[in-house]
Motif scaffolding. Structure first.
Motif, PDB file in Angstrom:
ATOM      1  N   GLU A  57       0.537  -0.824   0.224  1.00 49.06           N
ATOM      2  CA  GLU A  57      -0.413  -0.176  -0.154  1.00 49.06           C
ATOM      3  C   GLU A  57       1.017   1.518   0.156  1.00 49.06           C
ATOM      4  O   GLU A  57       0.785   1.867   1.191  1.00 49.06           O
ATOM      5  CB  GLU A  57      -0.805   0.102   1.335  1.00 49.06           C
ATOM      6  N   LYS A  58       1.706   1.273  -0.551  1.00 49.16           N
ATOM      7  CA  LYS A  58       2.202   3.044  -1.385  1.00 49.16           C
ATOM      8  C   LYS A  58       2.378   3.501  -3.173  1.00 49.16           C
ATOM      9  O   LYS A  58       2.185   2.027  -3.955  1.00 49.16           O
ATOM     10  CB  LYS A  58       3.984   2.219  -1.100  1.00 49.16           C
ATOM     11  N   LYS A  59       2.523   4.079  -2.748  1.00 47.11           N
ATOM     12  CA  LYS A  59       1.918   5.373  -3.959  1.00 47.11           C
ATOM     13  C   LYS A  59       2.458   3.974  -5.370  1.00 47.11           C
ATOM     14  O   LYS A  59       1.858   4.035  -6.737  1.00 47.11           O
ATOM     15  CB  LYS A  59       2.297   6.744  -4.385  1.00 47.11           C
ATOM     16  N   VAL A  60       3.636   4.224  -5.423  1.00 49.18           N
ATOM     17  CA  VAL A  60       5.110   3.780  -6.331  1.00 49.18           C
ATOM     18  C   VAL A  60       5.247   2.133  -6.344  1.00 49.18           C
ATOM     19  O   VAL A  60       5.424   1.488  -7.260  1.00 49.18           O
ATOM     20  CB  VAL A  60       6.240   4.201  -5.890  1.00 49.18           C
ATOM     21  N   ALA A  61       4.235   1.769  -5.584  1.00 49.25           N
ATOM     22  CA  ALA A  61       4.218  -0.116  -5.616  1.00 49.25           C
ATOM     23  C   ALA A  61       2.699  -0.993  -5.742  1.00 49.25           C
ATOM     24  O   ALA A  61       2.960  -2.335  -6.001  1.00 49.25           O
ATOM     25  CB  ALA A  61       5.119  -0.799  -4.713  1.00 49.25           C
ATOM     26  N   GLU A  62       2.133   0.501  -5.333  1.00 51.21           N
ATOM     27  CA  GLU A  62       0.609  -1.408  -5.150  1.00 51.21           C
ATOM     28  C   GLU A  62       0.182  -1.493  -6.342  1.00 51.21           C
ATOM     29  O   GLU A  62       0.110  -2.549  -6.562  1.00 51.21           O
ATOM     30  CB  GLU A  62      -0.431   0.145  -4.340  1.00 51.21           C
ATOM     31  N   THR A  63       0.099  -0.764  -8.037  1.00 44.65           N
ATOM     32  CA  THR A  63      -0.297  -1.636  -8.524  1.00 44.65           C
ATOM     33  C   THR A  63       0.888  -3.041  -8.918  1.00 44.65           C
ATOM     34  O   THR A  63       0.095  -3.591  -9.009  1.00 44.65           O
ATOM     35  CB  THR A  63      -0.473  -0.695  -9.888  1.00 44.65           C
ATOM     36  N   LEU A  64       1.830  -2.290  -9.364  1.00 47.36           N
ATOM     37  CA  LEU A  64       2.990  -3.490  -9.235  1.00 47.36           C
ATOM     38  C   LEU A  64       3.756  -4.099  -8.776  1.00 47.36           C
ATOM     39  O   LEU A  64       2.884  -5.603  -8.920  1.00 47.36           O
ATOM     40  CB  LEU A  64       4.249  -2.640  -9.581  1.00 47.36           C
ATOM     41  N   GLY A 114      -4.244   6.714 -20.220  1.00 48.69           N
ATOM     42  CA  GLY A 114      -3.623   7.776 -20.947  1.00 48.69           C
ATOM     43  C   GLY A 114      -2.392   7.701 -20.478  1.00 48.69           C
ATOM     44  O   GLY A 114      -1.527   6.945 -20.763  1.00 48.69           O
ATOM     45  N   LEU A 115      -2.127   9.215 -20.434  1.00 49.94           N
ATOM     46  CA  LEU A 115      -0.119   9.877 -20.778  1.00 49.94           C
ATOM     47  C   LEU A 115       0.084  10.178 -19.140  1.00 49.94           C
ATOM     48  O   LEU A 115      -0.327  10.685 -18.913  1.00 49.94           O
ATOM     49  CB  LEU A 115       0.492  10.378 -21.324  1.00 49.94           C
ATOM     50  N   GLU A 116       0.081   8.420 -18.989  1.00 46.99           N
ATOM     51  CA  GLU A 116       0.496   8.409 -17.050  1.00 46.99           C
ATOM     52  C   GLU A 116       1.465   9.694 -16.581  1.00 46.99           C
ATOM     53  O   GLU A 116       1.583   9.943 -15.452  1.00 46.99           O
ATOM     54  CB  GLU A 116       0.459   7.225 -16.829  1.00 46.99           C
ATOM     55  N   TRP A 117       2.778   9.219 -17.356  1.00 46.70           N
ATOM     56  CA  TRP A 117       3.625  10.300 -17.044  1.00 46.70           C
ATOM     57  C   TRP A 117       3.973  11.250 -17.153  1.00 46.70           C
ATOM     58  O   TRP A 117       4.587  12.518 -16.745  1.00 46.70           O
ATOM     59  CB  TRP A 117       4.852  10.260 -17.665  1.00 46.70           C
ATOM     60  N   LYS A 118       2.944  12.136 -17.306  1.00 44.39           N
ATOM     61  CA  LYS A 118       2.091  13.574 -17.858  1.00 44.39           C
ATOM     62  C   LYS A 118       1.359  13.910 -16.375  1.00 44.39           C
ATOM     63  O   LYS A 118       1.371  15.394 -15.752  1.00 44.39           O
ATOM     64  CB  LYS A 118       1.125  14.065 -18.709  1.00 44.39           C
ATOM     65  N   ARG A 119       1.618  13.000 -15.003  1.00 38.43           N
ATOM     66  CA  ARG A 119       0.639  12.979 -14.524  1.00 38.43           C
ATOM     67  C   ARG A 119       1.774  13.642 -13.233  1.00 38.43           C
ATOM     68  O   ARG A 119       2.207  13.357 -13.213  1.00 38.43           O
ATOM     69  CB  ARG A 119      -0.177  11.919 -13.630  1.00 38.43           C
ATOM     70  N   THR A 120       1.023  15.113 -12.605  1.00 38.23           N
ATOM     71  CA  THR A 120       2.158  15.376 -11.481  1.00 38.23           C
ATOM     72  C   THR A 120       2.146  14.657 -10.526  1.00 38.23           C
ATOM     73  O   THR A 120       2.856  15.368  -9.954  1.00 38.23           O
ATOM     74  CB  THR A 120       1.257  17.217 -11.275  1.00 38.23           C
ATOM     75  N   LYS A 121       1.106  13.892 -10.181  1.00 34.71           N
ATOM     76  CA  LYS A 121       2.150  13.007  -9.097  1.00 34.71           C
ATOM     77  C   LYS A 121       2.866  12.393  -8.420  1.00 34.71           C
ATOM     78  O   LYS A 121       4.002  11.455  -7.814  1.00 34.71           O
ATOM     79  CB  LYS A 121       0.508  12.262  -8.752  1.00 34.71           C
ATOM     80  N   TRP A 122       4.059  12.440 -10.072  1.00 29.41           N
ATOM     81  CA  TRP A 122       4.270  11.295 -10.130  1.00 29.41           C
ATOM     82  C   TRP A 122       6.133  12.172 -10.484  1.00 29.41           C
ATOM     83  O   TRP A 122       6.453  13.334 -10.520  1.00 29.41           O
ATOM     84  CB  TRP A 122       4.815  10.683 -11.698  1.00 29.41           C
ATOM     85  N   GLY A 124      10.092  13.178 -11.347  1.00 30.41           N
ATOM     86  CA  GLY A 124      10.827  12.784 -12.319  1.00 30.41           C
ATOM     87  C   GLY A 124      10.431  11.315 -12.540  1.00 30.41           C
ATOM     88  O   GLY A 124      11.214  10.782 -14.021  1.00 30.41           O
ATOM     89  N   ALA A 125      11.827  10.867 -11.452  1.00 24.32           N
ATOM     90  CA  ALA A 125      11.778   8.932 -11.367  1.00 24.32           C
ATOM     91  C   ALA A 125      11.004   8.176 -12.148  1.00 24.32           C
ATOM     92  O   ALA A 125      10.835   7.229 -12.363  1.00 24.32           O
ATOM     93  CB  ALA A 125      12.305   8.781 -10.089  1.00 24.32           C
ATOM     94  N   GLY A 126       9.331   9.016 -11.050  1.00 27.79           N
ATOM     95  CA  GLY A 126       7.886   7.878 -11.428  1.00 27.79           C
ATOM     96  C   GLY A 126       7.721   8.216 -13.173  1.00 27.79           C
ATOM     97  O   GLY A 126       7.645   7.462 -13.235  1.00 27.79           O
ATOM     98  N   LYS A 127       8.169   9.913 -13.767  1.00 34.48           N
ATOM     99  CA  LYS A 127       7.751   9.534 -15.493  1.00 34.48           C
ATOM    100  C   LYS A 127       8.848   8.885 -16.441  1.00 34.48           C
ATOM    101  O   LYS A 127       8.085   8.621 -17.256  1.00 34.48           O
ATOM    102  CB  LYS A 127       8.042  11.563 -15.334  1.00 34.48           C
ATOM    103  N   ALA A 132       9.317   4.830 -19.820  1.00 39.20           N
ATOM    104  CA  ALA A 132       9.679   3.268 -20.215  1.00 39.20           C
ATOM    105  C   ALA A 132       8.949   2.042 -20.390  1.00 39.20           C
ATOM    106  O   ALA A 132       8.597   1.401 -21.109  1.00 39.20           O
ATOM    107  CB  ALA A 132      11.244   2.964 -19.430  1.00 39.20           C
ATOM    108  N   ALA A 133       8.015   1.982 -19.265  1.00 35.39           N
ATOM    109  CA  ALA A 133       6.567   0.449 -19.751  1.00 35.39           C
ATOM    110  C   ALA A 133       6.010   1.052 -21.102  1.00 35.39           C
ATOM    111  O   ALA A 133       5.768   0.228 -21.123  1.00 35.39           O
ATOM    112  CB  ALA A 133       5.950   1.311 -18.375  1.00 35.39           C
ATOM    113  N   GLU A 134       6.181   2.554 -21.164  1.00 35.75           N
ATOM    114  CA  GLU A 134       5.242   2.481 -22.170  1.00 35.75           C
ATOM    115  C   GLU A 134       5.711   1.840 -23.562  1.00 35.75           C
ATOM    116  O   GLU A 134       5.723   0.776 -24.631  1.00 35.75           O
ATOM    117  CB  GLU A 134       4.809   4.061 -22.423  1.00 35.75           C
ATOM    118  N   ALA A 135       7.682   1.848 -23.998  1.00 40.06           N
ATOM    119  CA  ALA A 135       7.966   1.030 -24.095  1.00 40.06           C
ATOM    120  C   ALA A 135       8.358  -0.169 -24.458  1.00 40.06           C
ATOM    121  O   ALA A 135       8.248  -0.717 -25.358  1.00 40.06           O
ATOM    122  CB  ALA A 135       9.506   1.920 -24.684  1.00 40.06           C
TER     123      ALA A 135
END
Length: 375
Positions: A57-64, A114-122, A124-127, A132-135
């Motif tokens: 239950e952490k923003k950067v790890a929950e989904t993955l 959508g274009l998740e990397w554009k979300r401001t909650k992320w 620089g590393a998140g973006k 990279a995930a898109e690729a």
């Protein structure tokens, strides 16, 4: 179906899509398994088999983390029996895990969102991760699903990748539950509405700021919240100040009340900007709400030029709110045009049929991204 919070749909667009598509596939005779996290609702729902697994239950790890466990569960099932014919993976962020499914020789269709990397909650590393995930989604998926033509254009221009266009569906509401509205203290046509997760790219701050600048007589009702967004929530409420016309309801989980709020609003203010075809916008259109939308390609694609009005900043929104109050009949006419457009273009039965065709093609190994070019 993997990569979401699962069903019943209680959170967002992906979950709604999984429920609407999954129940129709199950009704058509397919075996549908949905991987879920969070509160349990039993082992089966609307014909779909539910598998519950935990998540960090952490923003950067929950989904993955949840998707990783889901992939391992799928791996064990494949070893123990025939396993899945096709995997529908939601969210390109899960792309680093796709090799697990490829190892199992399970065809994969990834809904890239959508274009998740554009979300401001992320950060620089998140973006960088999302870019990279898109690729990786392009490299390791057997098919890519885009819910908006604008998303198709992005993947074609950035990656020279083909996608299958399958939009979301819109629920078409036949009438307003005035009793629900009355219980909540509202009357049809008596308020303006915002429904959104509190994230900067959804422009809740612009909606509140624009409304506060207006001379509107009818109140603004703001529905929504967001995990991990305390700072942004504070910013939005600071913009509202002590304006007695603005009410924050938080999350509304009573779907009948939420539908009544959509259908009874004089205007629905839609600030989403990076998520492709947005389910909240479709729900508002299906309710016949008069939409004031943030001016981006995705929103113009869904609304067209006649079924909504668009704003680029708080000043333009203030003027649009005042105009709707000055001419409520015209606002209502736009709402009916939006409802008609939703009923013609965004039909869940058609959406589910498109997913079924794609899955059958993948299971028969007939579809690749190149084969999908004409879709």
């Amino acid at each position: 179906m993997v990569g979401t919070r699962g069903v019943p749909a209680r959170y967002g667009g992906f979950e709604t899509a999984v429920e609407e598509i999954g129940k129709r596939l199950a009704a058509a005779g397919h075996e549908v398994t949905v991987y879920c996290r969070g509160e349990r609702y039993g082992d089966e729902y609307l014909g779909m088999r539910l598998v519950y697994l935990p998540a960090i239950e952490k923003k950067v790890a929950e989904t993955l983390s949840h998707t990783g466990l889901s992939m391992m569960h799928a791996f064990r099932e494949k070893i123990g029996r025939d396993g899945a014919d096709v995997a529908l993976v939601f969210n390109a962020a899960n792309a680093p895990l796709l090799p697990v499914l490829r190892t199992l020789r399970i065809p994969v269709a990834t809904h890239v969102d959508g274009l998740e990397w554009k979300r401001t909650k992320w950060s620089g590393a998140g973006k960088r991760y999302y870019r990279a995930a898109e690729a990786l989604a392009v490299r390791w998926s057997d098919a890519l699903i885009a819910d908006a033509r604008g998303i198709q254009d992005y993947y074609r221009e950035r990656f020279d990748a083909d996608t299958v266009f399958i939009p979301y569906g819109a629920p078409i509401l036949d009438g307003t539950d005035t009793a629900k509205l009355a219980e909540a203290g509202y009357e049809p046509g008596g308020y303006h509405l915002v429904v959104a997760r509190f994230e900067p790219e959804n422009h809740v701050h612009v909606a509140v700021d624009g409304y506060r600048r207006s001379r509107a007589a009818k109140p603004l009702v703001v529905v929504g919240s967001a995990p991990y967004a305390d700072e942004y929530t504070a910013t939005v409420k600071e913009l509202a100040g002590e304006d007695p016309r603005i009410t924050f309801l938080g999350g509304v989980w009573d779907q009948d009340l939420l539908d009544a709020l959509y259908a009874g609003a004089l205007t629905y203010v839609h600030g989403h900007s990076v998520g492709g075809t947005n389910p909240s916008l479709l729900r508002a259109m299906g309710a016949g709400a008069s939409v004031l939308a943030y001016d981006v390609t995705f929103n113009r694609e869904v609304l067209g030029e006649e079924a909504g009005r668009f704003f680029a900043d708080a000043g333009e929104l203030a003027a649009a709110v005042e105009a709707a109050e000055a001419a409520p009949g015209e606002a209502a006419e736009r709402g009916q045009l939006a409802r008609k457009r939703a009923a013609e273009r965004y039909v869940w039965d058609d959406v589910a049929a498109a997913y079924e065709r794609l899955c059958l093609d993948l299971a028969a190994r007939r579809t690749s991204r190149r084969a999908a070019r004409s879709r």
